[in-house]
Design an enzyme around this catalytic site. Structure first.
Site, PDB file in Angstrom:
ATOM      1  N   ALA A  49      -1.854   5.664   1.405  1.00  0.00           N
ATOM      2  CA  ALA A  49      -3.013   4.797   1.609  1.00  0.00           C
ATOM      3  C   ALA A  49      -3.064   4.254   3.033  1.00  0.00           C
ATOM      4  O   ALA A  49      -2.041   4.081   3.700  1.00  0.00           O
ATOM      5  CB  ALA A  49      -2.978   3.644   0.613  1.00  0.00           C
ATOM      6  N   LEU A  89       0.869  -1.171   0.000  1.00  0.00           N
ATOM      7  CA  LEU A  89       0.000   0.000   0.000  1.00  0.00           C
ATOM      8  C   LEU A  89       0.905   1.219   0.000  1.00  0.00           C
ATOM      9  O   LEU A  89       1.879   1.275   0.754  1.00  0.00           O
ATOM     10  CB  LEU A  89      -0.893   0.027   1.245  1.00  0.00           C
ATOM     11  CG  LEU A  89      -2.191  -0.782   1.220  1.00  0.00           C
ATOM     12  CD1 LEU A  89      -2.861  -0.703   2.594  1.00  0.00           C
ATOM     13  CD2 LEU A  89      -3.142  -0.268   0.152  1.00  0.00           C
ATOM     14  N   ASP A  90       0.584   2.215  -0.824  1.00  0.00           N
ATOM     15  CA  ASP A  90       1.365   3.448  -0.837  1.00  0.00           C
ATOM     16  C   ASP A  90       1.337   4.106   0.535  1.00  0.00           C
ATOM     17  O   ASP A  90       0.387   3.920   1.301  1.00  0.00           O
ATOM     18  CB  ASP A  90       0.793   4.431  -1.864  1.00  0.00           C
ATOM     19  CG  ASP A  90       0.957   3.933  -3.295  1.00  0.00           C
ATOM     20  OD1 ASP A  90       1.857   3.102  -3.522  1.00  0.00           O
ATOM     21  OD2 ASP A  90       0.196   4.386  -4.164  1.00  0.00           O
ATOM     22  N   PRO A  91       2.362   4.900   0.881  1.00  0.00           N
ATOM     23  CA  PRO A  91       2.338   5.638   2.156  1.00  0.00           C
ATOM     24  C   PRO A  91       1.069   6.468   2.329  1.00  0.00           C
ATOM     25  O   PRO A  91       0.545   6.599   3.438  1.00  0.00           O
ATOM     26  CB  PRO A  91       3.579   6.529   2.068  1.00  0.00           C
ATOM     27  CG  PRO A  91       4.523   5.756   1.197  1.00  0.00           C
ATOM     28  CD  PRO A  91       3.645   5.080   0.170  1.00  0.00           C
TER      29      PRO A  91
END
Length: 305
Positions: free
Chosen positions: A51, A47-49
């Site tokens: 998100a 998950l992206d930072p």
């Protein structure tokens, strides 16, 4: 004075973390691994930072099955900021273009059907995909843009939850490999105003939902009171992500040979596909695949848990 090496614990299972904002998936994993003092750990898809939300963390024997969670469908809620595009297609990037937002709810509802079902996506430059061994995001940071092949993904659900001013909140259920940033960006272009992801929350990962997650703060509080072993109570069984697979129970005799790499027959086996396997005591011992001759071939084994 020599530093004493920390002896890690052999623990197995899955912790469903509600990943906090600003953490990379690996940073979140390492934090929880430290709280458990676990010997072996891995996550099931980044998950992206930016998100938040459902991030299954696998420990010990559960890491053998992380690929199957990685391949599972996902669910998201995202807030699309209309009228702007950014270098990263999310709020962390620099603004590339600003356009007037003249669309309304009906306009958004009208374009969404074009993005449902099987669609083609061009992966963003700011992604972990690799070109000649280099992650694309590293090339992007160096100012490089390389050609990316379109990929087929499936959008099972795409629903407008709310629309206010220049923001639209969307619910998305999708196949593995779907880039929500690309989806939002493409919707913005279809609307003629551009868009980027302002917020992103994963609501589902395979069979797991937000309702089952635990926060980092909760884990830290339990650890502060009871240490590593107190955190064990949040561990789910290693096969928790595979509960929709057929379950077979082997006799003591069959389990012995199967655990030693031999395919065996099972009277209740399906005609094809993957299965979970228990021994005669009801203990999960691994996963297998039904061969053409009907025997169950071992694929990932657990000898003790």
């Amino acid at each position: 004075m020599a530093q004493v090496k920390r002896i890690r614990r052999n623990v197995s299972g899955i912790i469903l973390l509600d990943k906090p904002l600003g953490f990379t998936s690996n940073a979140a994993l390492q934090k929880v691994r430290w709280l458990l003092n676990a010997e072996k750990a891995g996550h099931t898809g980044s998950l992206d930072p930016l998100a938040t939300g459902v991030l299954p963390l696998c420990f010990g024997e559960a890491t053998k099955f992380s690929q199957y969670l990685l391949d599972s469908d996902k669910g998201y809620e995202t807030l699309a900021q209309l009228g702007k595009t950014t270098t990263t297609a999310d709020a962390e990037g620099e603004v590339l273009q600003t356009r007037e937002v003249t669309v309304g709810r009906a306009d958004i509802e009208a374009v969404l059907p074009e993005f449902r079902g099987e669609i083609k996506q061009i992966p963003p430059m700011y992604s972990a995909l690799k070109r000649d061994g280099q992650p694309l995001y590293k090339l992007a940071r160096a100012g490089e843009v390389v050609e990316r092949e379109p990929r087929s993904v499936t959008i099972a659900r795409l629903e407008l939850l709310a629309f206010e001013g220049d923001t639209a909140r969307l619910a998305v259920d999708c196949s593995k490999g779907t880039y929500i940033r690309t989806l939002v960006e493409d919707i913005g272009e279809k609307l003629g105003c551009g868009a980027y992801v302002a917020e992103l929350r994963r609501t589902q990962a395979g069979p797991f939902s937000l309702a089952q997650t635990v926060t980092l703060e909760e884990l830290e509080a339990v650890h502060a009171e009871g240490g590593n072993e107190a955190v064990d109570r949040f561990l789910m069984p290693s096969d928790s992500g595979l509960l929709d697979w057929p379950l077979l129970q082997f006799s003591e005799h069959s389990a012995f040979y199967w655990l030693n790499g031999q395919p065996v027959r099972a009277p209740d086996a399906p005609k094809f596909g993957m299965v979970r396997v228990q021994d005669h005591n009801g203990r999960f011992i691994g996963i297998g695949e039904v061969s053409e001759d009907g025997r169950i071939a071992p694929r990932r084994l657990i000898r003790s848990e």
